[in-house]
Design a protein around this motif. Structure first.
Motif, PDB file in Angstrom:
ATOM      1  N   ILE A  24       0.848  -1.190   0.000  1.00 57.06           N
ATOM      2  CA  ILE A  24       0.000   0.000   0.000  1.00 57.06           C
ATOM      3  C   ILE A  24       0.880   1.234   0.000  1.00 57.06           C
ATOM      4  CG2 ILE A  24      -1.859   1.244   1.188  1.00 57.06           C
ATOM      5  CD1 ILE A  24      -1.215  -2.136   2.441  1.00 57.06           C
ATOM      6  N   ARG A  25       0.568   2.159  -0.891  1.00 52.14           N
ATOM      7  CA  ARG A  25       1.205   3.478  -0.837  1.00 52.14           C
ATOM      8  C   ARG A  25       0.210   4.418  -0.175  1.00 52.14           C
ATOM      9  NH1 ARG A  25       2.089   8.468  -3.354  1.00 52.14           N
ATOM     10  NH2 ARG A  25       4.292   9.008  -3.596  1.00 52.14           N
ATOM     11  N   THR A  26       0.623   5.030   0.932  1.00 51.35           N
ATOM     12  CA  THR A  26      -0.300   5.804   1.746  1.00 51.35           C
ATOM     13  C   THR A  26      -0.213   7.300   1.453  1.00 51.35           C
ATOM     14  OG1 THR A  26       1.321   5.932   3.522  1.00 51.35           O
ATOM     15  CG2 THR A  26      -0.256   4.134   3.623  1.00 51.35           C
ATOM     16  N   GLY A  27      -1.303   7.801   0.894  1.00 57.15           N
ATOM     17  CA  GLY A  27      -1.595   9.218   0.801  1.00 57.15           C
ATOM     18  C   GLY A  27      -0.483  10.200   0.552  1.00 57.15           C
ATOM     19  N   GLU A  28      -0.568  11.342   1.281  1.00 57.80           N
ATOM     20  CA  GLU A  28       0.242  12.508   0.964  1.00 57.80           C
ATOM     21  C   GLU A  28       1.744  12.272   1.103  1.00 57.80           C
ATOM     22  OE1 GLU A  28      -1.833  12.233   3.468  1.00 57.80           O
ATOM     23  OE2 GLU A  28      -3.612  13.468   3.124  1.00 57.80           O
ATOM     24  N   ARG A  29       2.155  11.565   2.156  1.00 60.48           N
ATOM     25  CA  ARG A  29       3.588  11.364   2.380  1.00 60.48           C
ATOM     26  C   ARG A  29       4.156  10.254   1.509  1.00 60.48           C
ATOM     27  NH1 ARG A  29       4.756  10.310   8.371  1.00 60.48           N
ATOM     28  NH2 ARG A  29       6.878  10.425   7.560  1.00 60.48           N
ATOM     29  N   GLY A  30       3.306   9.428   0.955  1.00 58.20           N
ATOM     30  CA  GLY A  30       3.771   8.372   0.065  1.00 58.20           C
ATOM     31  C   GLY A  30       4.530   7.259   0.749  1.00 58.20           C
ATOM     32  N   VAL A  31       4.292   7.040   2.048  1.00 63.19           N
ATOM     33  CA  VAL A  31       4.958   5.941   2.748  1.00 63.19           C
ATOM     34  C   VAL A  31       4.384   4.619   2.235  1.00 63.19           C
ATOM     35  CG1 VAL A  31       5.343   4.850   4.992  1.00 63.19           C
ATOM     36  CG2 VAL A  31       5.349   7.348   4.788  1.00 63.19           C
ATOM     37  N   VAL A  32       5.254   3.694   1.907  1.00 65.99           N
ATOM     38  CA  VAL A  32       4.838   2.402   1.360  1.00 65.99           C
ATOM     39  C   VAL A  32       4.885   1.341   2.450  1.00 65.99           C
ATOM     40  CG1 VAL A  32       5.370   0.588  -0.313  1.00 65.99           C
ATOM     41  CG2 VAL A  32       5.585   2.995  -0.966  1.00 65.99           C
ATOM     42  N   LEU A  33       3.794   0.620   2.592  1.00 64.93           N
ATOM     43  CA  LEU A  33       3.693  -0.470   3.558  1.00 64.93           C
ATOM     44  C   LEU A  33       3.711  -1.798   2.806  1.00 64.93           C
ATOM     45  CD1 LEU A  33       0.790   0.932   5.784  1.00 64.93           C
ATOM     46  CD2 LEU A  33       3.248   1.312   6.034  1.00 64.93           C
ATOM     47  N   ARG A  34       4.562  -2.690   3.255  1.00 66.31           N
ATOM     48  CA  ARG A  34       4.642  -4.029   2.663  1.00 66.31           C
ATOM     49  C   ARG A  34       4.435  -5.052   3.773  1.00 66.31           C
ATOM     50  NH1 ARG A  34       9.682  -4.608  -1.407  1.00 66.31           N
ATOM     51  NH2 ARG A  34       8.451  -6.484  -1.862  1.00 66.31           N
ATOM     52  N   PRO A  35       3.180  -5.336   4.124  1.00 68.90           N
ATOM     53  CA  PRO A  35       2.905  -6.223   5.260  1.00 68.90           C
ATOM     54  C   PRO A  35       3.525  -7.599   5.080  1.00 68.90           C
ATOM     55  CG  PRO A  35       0.903  -5.113   4.516  1.00 68.90           C
ATOM     56  CD  PRO A  35       1.940  -4.862   3.480  1.00 68.90           C
ATOM     57  N   ASP A  36       4.069  -8.098   6.163  1.00 70.52           N
ATOM     58  CA  ASP A  36       4.671  -9.429   6.170  1.00 70.52           C
ATOM     59  C   ASP A  36       3.582 -10.472   5.962  1.00 70.52           C
ATOM     60  OD1 ASP A  36       5.995 -11.774   6.668  1.00 70.52           O
ATOM     61  OD2 ASP A  36       6.953 -11.105   8.517  1.00 70.52           O
ATOM     62  N   LEU A  37       3.753 -11.317   4.972  1.00 70.36           N
ATOM     63  CA  LEU A  37       2.757 -12.354   4.675  1.00 70.36           C
ATOM     64  C   LEU A  37       2.469 -13.245   5.875  1.00 70.36           C
ATOM     65  CD1 LEU A  37       3.887 -13.464   1.106  1.00 70.36           C
ATOM     66  CD2 LEU A  37       1.619 -12.628   1.685  1.00 70.36           C
ATOM     67  N   ASP A  38       3.488 -13.478   6.703  1.00 68.54           N
ATOM     68  CA  ASP A  38       3.351 -14.427   7.808  1.00 68.54           C
ATOM     69  C   ASP A  38       3.277 -13.734   9.168  1.00 68.54           C
ATOM     70  OD1 ASP A  38       3.518 -16.508   5.962  1.00 68.54           O
ATOM     71  OD2 ASP A  38       5.708 -16.526   6.064  1.00 68.54           O
ATOM     72  N   ALA A  39       2.948 -12.437   9.184  1.00 70.70           N
ATOM     73  CA  ALA A  39       2.934 -11.711  10.454  1.00 70.70           C
ATOM     74  C   ALA A  39       1.915 -12.280  11.428  1.00 70.70           C
ATOM     75  CB  ALA A  39       2.659 -10.229  10.212  1.00 70.70           C
ATOM     76  N   THR A  40       0.794 -12.750  10.907  1.00 74.04           N
ATOM     77  CA  THR A  40      -0.248 -13.333  11.764  1.00 74.04           C
ATOM     78  C   THR A  40      -0.557 -14.738  11.247  1.00 74.04           C
ATOM     79  OG1 THR A  40      -1.929 -12.270  10.382  1.00 74.04           O
ATOM     80  CG2 THR A  40      -1.275 -11.121  12.373  1.00 74.04           C
ATOM     81  N   ILE A  41      -0.180 -15.740  12.025  1.00 75.07           N
ATOM     82  CA  ILE A  41      -0.362 -17.124  11.582  1.00 75.07           C
ATOM     83  C   ILE A  41      -1.521 -17.800  12.300  1.00 75.07           C
ATOM     84  CG2 ILE A  41       2.079 -17.311  11.003  1.00 75.07           C
ATOM     85  CD1 ILE A  41       2.451 -19.004  13.534  1.00 75.07           C
ATOM     86  N   ASP A  42      -2.213 -17.074  13.184  1.00 75.11           N
ATOM     87  CA  ASP A  42      -3.322 -17.671  13.927  1.00 75.11           C
ATOM     88  C   ASP A  42      -4.473 -18.028  12.992  1.00 75.11           C
ATOM     89  OD1 ASP A  42      -1.710 -17.025  16.024  1.00 75.11           O
ATOM     90  OD2 ASP A  42      -2.996 -15.431  16.825  1.00 75.11           O
ATOM     91  N   LEU A  43      -5.177 -19.090  13.328  1.00 78.42           N
ATOM     92  CA  LEU A  43      -6.325 -19.554  12.550  1.00 78.42           C
ATOM     93  C   LEU A  43      -7.469 -19.908  13.499  1.00 78.42           C
ATOM     94  CD1 LEU A  43      -4.447 -21.929  10.069  1.00 78.42           C
ATOM     95  CD2 LEU A  43      -5.435 -19.697   9.510  1.00 78.42           C
ATOM     96  N   THR A  44      -8.698 -19.787  13.001  1.00 78.14           N
ATOM     97  CA  THR A  44      -9.884 -20.129  13.794  1.00 78.14           C
ATOM     98  C   THR A  44     -10.811 -21.003  12.961  1.00 78.14           C
ATOM     99  OG1 THR A  44      -9.775 -18.035  15.009  1.00 78.14           O
ATOM    100  CG2 THR A  44     -11.863 -19.236  15.071  1.00 78.14           C
ATOM    101  N   VAL A  45     -11.285 -22.080  13.568  1.00 77.82           N
ATOM    102  CA  VAL A  45     -12.283 -22.941  12.939  1.00 77.82           C
ATOM    103  C   VAL A  45     -13.640 -22.597  13.554  1.00 77.82           C
ATOM    104  CG1 VAL A  45     -13.035 -25.296  12.483  1.00 77.82           C
ATOM    105  CG2 VAL A  45     -10.589 -24.777  12.590  1.00 77.82           C
ATOM    106  N   PHE A  46     -14.555 -22.109  12.729  1.00 78.32           N
ATOM    107  CA  PHE A  46     -15.919 -21.816  13.170  1.00 78.32           C
ATOM    108  C   PHE A  46     -16.828 -22.980  12.760  1.00 78.32           C
ATOM    109  CE2 PHE A  46     -14.036 -17.581  12.688  1.00 78.32           C
ATOM    110  CZ  PHE A  46     -14.399 -16.981  13.884  1.00 78.32           C
ATOM    111  N   THR A  47     -17.642 -23.453  13.698  1.00 74.58           N
ATOM    112  CA  THR A  47     -18.482 -24.608  13.428  1.00 74.58           C
ATOM    113  C   THR A  47     -19.650 -24.629  14.408  1.00 74.58           C
ATOM    114  OG1 THR A  47     -18.480 -27.028  13.297  1.00 74.58           O
ATOM    115  CG2 THR A  47     -17.098 -26.038  14.975  1.00 74.58           C
ATOM    116  N   ASP A  48     -20.548 -25.592  14.233  1.00 67.78           N
ATOM    117  CA  ASP A  48     -21.639 -25.787  15.187  1.00 67.78           C
ATOM    118  C   ASP A  48     -21.474 -27.097  15.955  1.00 67.78           C
ATOM    119  OD1 ASP A  48     -22.092 -27.487  13.087  1.00 67.78           O
ATOM    120  OD2 ASP A  48     -24.241 -27.111  12.955  1.00 67.78           O
ATOM    121  N   LYS A  49     -20.320 -27.727  15.836  1.00 66.55           N
ATOM    122  CA  LYS A  49     -20.098 -29.017  16.485  1.00 66.55           C
ATOM    123  C   LYS A  49     -19.187 -28.864  17.690  1.00 66.55           C
ATOM    124  CE  LYS A  49     -18.640 -33.786  15.670  1.00 66.55           C
ATOM    125  NZ  LYS A  49     -18.138 -34.778  14.681  1.00 66.55           N
ATOM    126  N   TRP A  50     -19.646 -29.372  18.824  1.00 67.91           N
ATOM    127  CA  TRP A  50     -18.896 -29.297  20.075  1.00 67.91           C
ATOM    128  C   TRP A  50     -18.063 -30.563  20.275  1.00 67.91           C
ATOM    129  CZ3 TRP A  50     -17.782 -26.122  24.150  1.00 67.91           C
ATOM    130  CH2 TRP A  50     -17.369 -26.718  25.350  1.00 67.91           C
TER     131      TRP A  50
END
Length: 377
Positions: free
Chosen positions: A159-185
């Motif tokens: 992402i290139r951000t607005g007026e100052r033109g700072v570029v963000l290159r988020p780390d692909l693996d910065a957040t490795i947490d996962l959640t399984v949503f289901t109706d089974k207990w």
């Protein structure tokens, strides 16, 4: 014979207004449909107002007909925010904007410039504090930028951000947490069996702390509580006076209230304890720990809210990695040791989430609430 990929109009890099807006830069191979899914994942009403990729003209020749140009689209993510694109961009143009050289398409983001105060001290995993050192985005602009960061992280973009033109290159693996949503207990022993199938050293985390009697100051706390009720001194006389002030003057009435209280306590103690949540832990040594947390969840990712099994909420099986230095989770560029530990923990997190999904069904979501295909783990 397959048709060639549409050629989109070039990004107007010399437009001065372009450099005041946010830009989403993506590598080759990211289609407009994929971007739309990620938009709906955060903004349920998001939709294309103008579809991209419509051929503008067709040229003939010795090699057959091909697309000479394709129209850009307008993706509305909210009432006041849109993404226009994709625009094509050359390596030279991308580098001139500070974008990664691998960028092939860019979306022009139009949203309000809502700014608040300077950033608070602390971590800056997304880099927004660096990009907006004087005044942080708030309200609509903050929501859009957080989504842009999540998209760039998911798709390997920037992402290139607005007026100052700072570029963000988020780390692909910065957040490795996962959640399984289901109706089974799953009962605790069933969950443990699932997790141990992946990591045998996993253990349950539902043991309570043994009761060692009342606190040393319990008596003083009880007397203080009685004083708040207007009981001047402990004992029967003081309590009797307090009850009389609350309209309980008859001795038989007091005995009846005491009997009712005893009966209620007995009923509560006789009923089985209903378990609403528990967890499991996997000790990874120097690589930290993986926590599997099980509990109900009412606030679901937007893409799940219309599913029949998720109408009243769902069960969430959260698989979280906790490094030995927790504060590094909030650093935009964590240490090499942190990244090594994260790389070793990631296969365990993914395998546990995949095994849980096989056992309970439902859907898997990443830390940004984007759905994940189990086959991609």
């Amino acid at each position: 014979m397959t048709s060639a990929q549409p050629v989109f109009p070039p990004l107007p890099v010399h437009d001065p207004e372009l450099r005041t807006r946010h830009l989403l830069a993506l590598p080759f191979g990211i289609g407009a449909d994929e971007l739309e899914v990620l938009a709906v994942s955060r903004f349920p009403a998001a939709a294309w107002e103008t579809l991209p990729g419509v051929p503008q003209q067709r040229l003939g020749g010795g090699r057959g007909a091909r697309n000479a140009g394709a129209s850009i689209g307008v993706l509305r993510v909210s009432r006041t925010s849109t993404l226009t694109g994709p625009y094509s961009v050359t390596t030279g143009s991308a580098v001139s904007l500070g974008l990664p050289a691998a960028t092939t398409t860019v979306y022009d983001v139009r949203c309000p410039h809502d700014r608040g105060g300077p950033p608070y001290p602390g971590g800056d995993r997304d880099g927004l504090k660096r990009a907006f050192a004087d005044a942080m985005p708030v309200r609509e602009e903050e929501r859009v930028l957080l989504w842009l960061v999540a998209v760039a992280r998911r798709l390997g973009g920037a992402i290139r951000t607005g007026e100052r033109g700072v570029v963000l290159r988020p780390d692909l693996d910065a957040t490795i947490d996962l959640t399984v949503f289901t109706d089974k207990w799953l009962e605790p022993d069933e969950l443990l069996a699932v997790v141990q199938h992946v990591v045998p050293r996993a253990r349950l985390a539902i043991e309570g702390v043994p009761w060692r009697g009342p606190a040393s100051d319990a008596g003083r706390q009880a007397i203080a509580g009685l004083a708040e009720l207007g009981v001047p001194e402990p004992g029967g006389a003081g309590l009797r006076k307090a009850l009389e002030r609350h309209g309980v003057k008859d001795e038989r009435r007091r005995r009846h209230l005491a009997a009712e209280a005893d009966a209620f306590d007995g009923q509560v103690l006789s009923e089985p304890v209903v378990q609403e949540g528990y967890g499991a832990l996997v000790d990874l040594g120097v690589d930290g720990m993986i926590a599997v947390e099980v509990g109900g969840e009412q606030t679901l990712p937007p893409l799940l809210r219309g599913l029949p099994w998720a109408v009243g909420g769902a069960l969430a099986y959260r698989v979280r990695w906790e490094p030995t230095e927790v504060e590094e989770l909030e650093l935009e560029r964590p240490s090499f040791a942190h990244r090594v530990a994260r790389g070793r923990a990631m296969p365990h997190v993914q395998a546990i989430a995949r095994e849980l999904h096989s056992a309970v069904g439902g859907e898997i979501a990443d830390a940004s609430e984007f759905l994940v295909n189990p086959g991609d783990l």
